[in-house]
Design a protein around this motif. Structure first.
Motif, short mmCIF file in Angstrom:
data_model
loop_
_atom_site.label_atom_id
_atom_site.label_comp_id
_atom_site.label_asym_id
_atom_site.label_seq_id
_atom_site.Cartn_x
_atom_site.Cartn_y
_atom_site.Cartn_z
N ILE A 1 -26.06 -5.07 -0.05
CA ILE A 1 -26.06 -6.78 -0.75
C ILE A 1 -26.90 -6.47 -1.91
N ILE A 2 -28.17 -6.07 -1.74
CA ILE A 2 -29.25 -6.12 -2.93
C ILE A 2 -28.64 -5.33 -3.91
N ALA A 3 -27.89 -4.04 -3.80
CA ALA A 3 -27.30 -3.45 -4.80
C ALA A 3 -26.10 -4.03 -5.63
N ALA A 4 -25.70 -5.31 -4.89
CA ALA A 4 -24.49 -6.03 -5.78
C ALA A 4 -25.37 -6.77 -7.04
N THR A 5 -24.44 -6.92 -7.94
CA THR A 5 -24.64 -7.45 -8.99
C THR A 5 -23.74 -8.64 -9.67
N THR A 6 -24.25 -9.92 -9.74
CA THR A 6 -23.38 -11.29 -10.05
C THR A 6 -23.02 -10.83 -11.72
N ASP A 7 -22.30 -11.36 -12.01
CA ASP A 7 -21.74 -11.49 -13.64
C ASP A 7 -22.87 -12.50 -14.24
N ALA A 8 -23.40 -12.09 -15.36
CA ALA A 8 -24.82 -12.78 -15.89
C ALA A 8 -24.16 -14.19 -16.16
N GLY A 9 -23.20 -14.37 -16.87
CA GLY A 9 -22.51 -15.94 -17.14
C GLY A 9 -22.32 -16.66 -15.88
N ASP A 10 -22.04 -15.97 -14.84
CA ASP A 10 -21.72 -16.71 -13.54
C ASP A 10 -22.90 -17.16 -12.92
N SER A 11 -24.08 -16.36 -13.03
CA SER A 11 -25.32 -16.44 -12.40
C SER A 11 -25.96 -17.56 -13.06
N ALA A 12 -25.84 -17.75 -14.53
CA ALA A 12 -26.61 -18.77 -15.39
C ALA A 12 -25.86 -20.12 -15.14
N ALA A 13 -24.50 -20.18 -14.68
CA ALA A 13 -23.88 -21.41 -14.41
C ALA A 13 -24.29 -21.98 -13.18
N LEU A 14 -24.61 -21.01 -11.96
CA LEU A 14 -24.78 -21.53 -10.72
C LEU A 14 -26.32 -21.87 -10.88
N LYS A 15 -26.90 -21.26 -11.69
CA LYS A 15 -28.36 -21.89 -11.76
C LYS A 15 -28.46 -23.12 -12.45
N SER A 16 -27.64 -23.43 -13.41
CA SER A 16 -27.49 -24.81 -14.16
C SER A 16 -27.10 -25.97 -12.98
N LEU A 17 -26.30 -25.42 -12.05
CA LEU A 17 -25.77 -26.47 -11.13
C LEU A 17 -26.87 -26.52 -10.29
N MET A 18 -27.62 -25.54 -9.78
CA MET A 18 -28.79 -25.71 -8.77
C MET A 18 -29.89 -26.75 -9.76
N ASP A 19 -30.13 -26.52 -11.00
CA ASP A 19 -31.15 -27.49 -11.67
C ASP A 19 -30.74 -28.89 -11.57
N GLU A 20 -29.45 -29.28 -11.48
CA GLU A 20 -28.88 -30.67 -11.41
C GLU A 20 -29.12 -31.26 -10.05
N TRP A 21 -29.28 -30.22 -9.10
CA TRP A 21 -29.41 -31.07 -7.85
C TRP A 21 -30.81 -30.77 -6.99
N GLU A 22 -30.96 -32.00 -6.44
CA GLU A 22 -32.30 -31.95 -5.68
C GLU A 22 -32.44 -31.16 -4.52
N LYS A 23 -31.23 -31.08 -3.97
CA LYS A 23 -31.38 -30.26 -2.41
C LYS A 23 -30.53 -29.21 -2.49
N ALA A 24 -30.76 -28.01 -3.16
CA ALA A 24 -29.76 -27.07 -3.37
C ALA A 24 -29.92 -26.18 -1.96
#
Length: 955
Positions: free
Chosen positions: A18-41
């Motif tokens: 699992i640690i070796a897996a890598t998420t697409d950089a754009g997808d990772s950034a989009a999910l972090k943007s979602l997380m930044d909008e949510w108080e209780k991720a």
């Protein structure tokens, strides 16, 4: 000890992978943007690799994010427009997070691969963006129970793949959009099955253009809006409709006469409008269960003569509709009647309730009419009759019970009882489950928009629903230990509400993954309630407060795990080598043990006992395995018995249910016969034949393991034992399935097989009421040298037995055809072949007159099919049955010919004989990959009862 070490090594290996897996950089950034909008991720959303770090609710394909499923996760905040950069996204489900607010970003229209957009029960508001119409792959659009305002976007009409459209319970207003020129509209959605628009503020007239004969709609729900004008006659062109709701609007004018064409409708709600004119004749609507017409201004008219012609009717609500005259006593003989409310009309004369046929009748409410007498007042009855406000109750000193309002029931009508245990006192906010275990359940409310029963005090429907829920959870391997239902009630919108609790399996509370999986099956409509009782529904999940994976140091724990895993990598190679050697030795030891315990492993072809068993797909189970799966063959798991032995329900470690047929001492076959039967059944693979999964042949035991078929036998359903409503279309479908299974045995199996015991108890019905031929204890394979016939000892069941075979002892495929002909007669009469000394074949021959309607068989045919109009194809069906029971086998058709003829009859009845049933047992993983399941089709989930006790009978 070795298995424990091996399990630990697998965990370490998977963690490093699992640690070796890598998420697409754009997808990772989009999910972090979602997380930044949510108080209780979710707490697991840490690290920079969502796919590799196993973020809860995030599904990936390789490095790309394909699903975001986070129902009931206590999310608070807004939906970031950056979600549009997840270009591979197919599923979005954020349901039951009422802390999600704000408007939907217009950029959501960039998600071109999106198939499911599910936002049930959130706090979204503002207009629905017109860009929704550019999601060309969308199949599920569920935005109900939010605060959306403005108009329905006409662009939704561009969604040609849309299957499910639910915009109910919002603040939408304005007219219903239809196409005009280059502007799209809802009339273009010819493949959509569900129009759910209730509880909004839609206004204006219903466009006639909205409906057409090319549509495949099954639900049209526009209740509780502000619609005006007439109900267009084009509605009557949509013959596929099953539920129609236009109640609580301001519709006026006459009802279209062709509404009678909607023969598949079982729920019709038109109450609380301003409808006028005469009541249309609804004689052809023989599937109608629920009819709501109250509070309209129909022309004053006598009680319609078609009332008694609705055989499936359970609920009649016609309060304040200007009815007059007397209710015919025959009306109360309808077999499924539960609730009759005819308050505030002009009914007069003497009330005669005749001979009540239904044992489910709860209430006859005739308040405030002009009834002067009650013929049956001295007869005891176990339901409420209310005649308050009628002349019959106006006499001074009247004390009759029907002249008083029944006491209101202040106690709950139903609450799931404990299952053979005493509830235990629980600390804190834990609750005792039906299995008497303290835990924190996941809770919510089931809201049914249609309902095929109204006897809310009857526990049977709730027990059926509980069983179907648990069957679903177990077959999908969801971590649910038990479920409970409580507080059945009707809300002001005529929605039927039930409180649901789902208790965690093996622990005190659910983790986030478990809650997400359970909530998803409701929000995505993967779970389908039993369709013979419950109609369309939606679920409102409550916030869950007790996640088991919510430690304050979850982030530190995650980092510590990764550090430990990385350190362990240095010794992984050595450990894997050692574990591999250990596993190899264990495998060899297990193989030796299997050979010692399995007599088939020692099969000696030189000792006149046949060759080594040739098995295709059948698994050899050990006695200890089956003992564990069947709970030590306990009485609670005993679901049938007969001359051969007993049948037990078992549960495999995967959650799959099985039926274990265990021979009793004295009835067991010899080893060769048992081997032959298993070899025969292991070669049979057809959707209309019960599958053999395996066998057990050790410790003096002979057991056969079959797939579990939940809806019992055809005999159970024809007798009413199962509670499944057997209308004409269902009987045709079952006959076709059984015929196809038998034709497969005769014509495609290798070698061909003669069943020798075709009867209604050996036709089982699965969760979709698909027929499956079962019980091959008497079956006979036909070798090349026996293609004409085989001379053999006569075996079978009296009443179904071919007289030619009985006289000559020469068995052919036509002997099965004769039995199937008897079965066909049983299907249309619901009578046993020999009943009270009368043989059904002879009875039909003697009564049959082809010059008369229904061949003069009205007294013999099962009345529950409904005879207001001749069921299409019924006479041809009887002709086919009689050709199958010809005295000479040479004059009978083959089973292949029988299949073709039943297919022709189904087409005559307006049915598609080749329509496939949607699976009801797709895994959760399959459901989350964008595949949609048909929530309320003709083949939807029926009563998930016990395996039929009549499956094994003495031969």
């Amino acid at each position: 000890m070795g298995s424990v070490i091996w399990s630990l090594l697998l965990v370490v290996f998977l963690q490093i992978y699992i640690i070796a897996a890598t998420t697409d950089a754009g997808d990772s950034a989009a999910l972090k943007s979602l997380m930044d909008e949510w108080e209780k991720a979710p707490p697991s959303w840490v690290g920079g690799d969502p796919c590799g770090d196993s973020w809860v609710g995030i599904g990936c394909n390789d490095s790309r994010v394909t699903s975001v499923t986070l129902p009931s996760m206590k999310l608070v905040g807004r939906l970031s427009g950056d979600i549009s950069t997840l270009s591979e996204l197919q599923q979005v489900d954020l349901s039951y997070n009422n802390g999600l607010t704000g408007s939907l970003p217009t950029s959501i229209g960039n998600l071109k691969k999106l198939t499911n957009l599910i936002l049930v029960g959130c706090g979204f508001n503002g207009p629905i963006p017109d860009a929704i119409g550019s999601l060309s792959q969308l199949r599920f659009l569920s935005l109900n129970s939010n605060g959306f305002t403005g108009r329905i976007p006409p662009s939704i009409g561009n969604l040609s793949n849309l299957y499910w459209l639910d915009l109910a319970d919002n603040q939408l207003e304005g007219p219903i959009p239809v196409s005009s020129g280059s502007t799209p509209g809802l009339d273009m959605l010819i493949h959509t099955k569900h129009f759910h628009f209730g509880k909004n503020k839609l206004s204006g007239q219903i466009p006639a253009q909205l409906f057409s004969s090319s549509m495949t709609l099954i639900h049209v729900l526009f209740e509780s809006n502000k619609l005006t004008g007439i109900l267009p006659s084009t509605l009557g062109h949509v013959r596929t409709l099953e539920v129609v709701r236009f109640d609580n609007n301001s519709l006026n004018g006459r009802l279209p006469l062709n509404i009678n064409n909607l023969t598949s409708v079982h729920d019709l709600f038109l109450s609380n409008n301003k409808l006028t004119g005469p009541l249309p004749n609804l004689t052809q609507m023989n599937s109608l269960n629920t009819l709501y017409l109250s509070n309209n201004s129909f022309d004053s008219a006598d009680v319609p003569s078609w009332f008694p012609a609705l055989p499936a009717l359970t609920t009649l609500m016609m309060e304040n509709t200007q009815l007059r005259g007397q209710i015919p006593a025959i009306f109360f003989e309808l077999p499924n009647l539960q609730t009759v409310v005819l308050k505030g009309n002009q009914l007069n004369g003497t009330l005669d309730i005749g001979q009540i046929s239904s044992n489910q009748l709860q209430i006859i409410d005739l308040q405030n009419n002009l009834i002067t007498d009650f013929n049956n007042s001295d007869r005891p009855y176990n339901f409420d009759i209310i005649l308050v406000g009628n002349p019959v109750c106006d006499e001074t000193g009247t004390t009759r019970s029907y002249c008083n309002l029944p006491p209101s029931n202040s106690s709950p009508l139903y609450s799931t009882p404990s299952q053979n245990c005493l509830p235990v006192p629980c600390s804190s906010s834990q609750i005792s489950s039906p299995l008497c275990r303290c835990a924190y359940p996941y809770t919510g409310t089931l809201n049914f928009r249609g309902l095929l029963f109204s006897a809310f005090g009857n526990s049977t429907p709730y027990q059926i629903l509980e069983q179907s829920l648990m069957h679903f959870f177990q077959s999908h391997q969801l971590p649910v230990d038990s479920v409970s239902l409580s507080d059945p009630r009707m809300d002001p919108n005529e929605y039927f509400l039930l409180n649901l609790r789902a208790f965690p399996y093996g622990q005190e509370s659910f983790n986030r993954t478990g809650i997400s999986m359970i909530a998803f099956v409701f929000s995505n409509q993967t779970f389908k309630p039993p369709d013979q009782l419950f109609g369309p529904y939606f679920f409102r999940g409550d916030e869950y407060e007790h996640f088991s994976d919510d430690p304050a140091n979850s982030k530190k724990s995650s980092i510590a795990i990764k550090i430990g895993a990385a350190a362990g990598a240095s010794v992984l190679f050595l450990l894997l080598v050692l574990a591999g050697i250990y596993a190899y030795r264990q495998k060899k030891r297990a193989e030796r043990a299997t050979k010692e315990s399995n007599p088939f492993a020692h099969w000696d072809p030189k000792k006149s006992s046949g060759s080594i068993p040739q098995l295709k797909g059948a698994r050899c189970f050990s006695f200890e395995e089956l003992k564990k799966y069947a709970n030590n063959f306990s009485e609670a798991n005993d679901i049938g018995s007969g001359g051969y032995g007993k049948v037990y329900r078992g549960t495999l470690p995967t959650g799959e249910l099985i039926a274990i047929k265990r021979a009793q001492q004295g009835s067991m076959q010899g080893g060769l016969e048992f081997k032959t039967e298993i070899e025969l059944l292991s070669r049979v693979h057809h959707k209309n034949v019960v599958s053999l999964l395996g066998f057990c042949f050790e410790r003096g035991e002979q057991m056969l393991i079959y797939e579990y078929v939940p809806n019992g036998s055809l005999s159970d359903s024809l007798s009413g034992k199962s509670g499944i409503r057997m209308d004409w279309t269902r009987r045709l479908k079952i006959a076709l399935g059984a015929a196809r299974g038998l034709a497969y045995l005769h014509e495609l199996a290798n070698p061909p097989i003669i069943h020798r015991d075709i009867k209604s108890t050996n036709i089982l019905l699965d969760e979709r009421l698909n027929a499956k031929v079962a019980d091959f204890g008497l079956s006979k394979p036909m070798g090349d040298s026996e293609r004409g016939h085989v001379t053999t000892q006569v075996k079978g069941t009296m009443g179904y037995l071919d007289p030619e075979y009985y006289m000559t002892q020469q068995l052919t495929e036509k002997s099965d055809v004769y039995s199937f002909g008897v079965l066909m007669l049983e299907i249309v009469t619901a009578r046993r072949p020999i009943e009270r000394g009368k043989y059904i074949v002879r009875e039909v021959r003697m009564a049959m007159d082809k010059t008369k309607s229904l061949y003069n068989l009205q007294e013999i045919l099962d009345a529950s099919m409904g005879f207001a109009a001749t069921p299409k194809g019924l006479e041809k069906f009887v002709d086919l049955a009689m050709s199958c029971v010809e005295e000479s086998g040479a004059n009978r058709p083959t089973m292949g010919e029988v299949v073709k003829e039943i297919e022709n009859i189904m087409q005559l009845a307006g049915m598609n004989p080749n329509a496939e049933s949607a699976s009801s047992s797709a895994t959760y993983e399959e459901a989350t990959k964008g595949g949609s399941l048909h929530p309320y089709g003709d083949d939807s989930f029926a009563y998930s009862g016990v395996f039929p006790a009549s499956k094994i009978e003495p031969q």
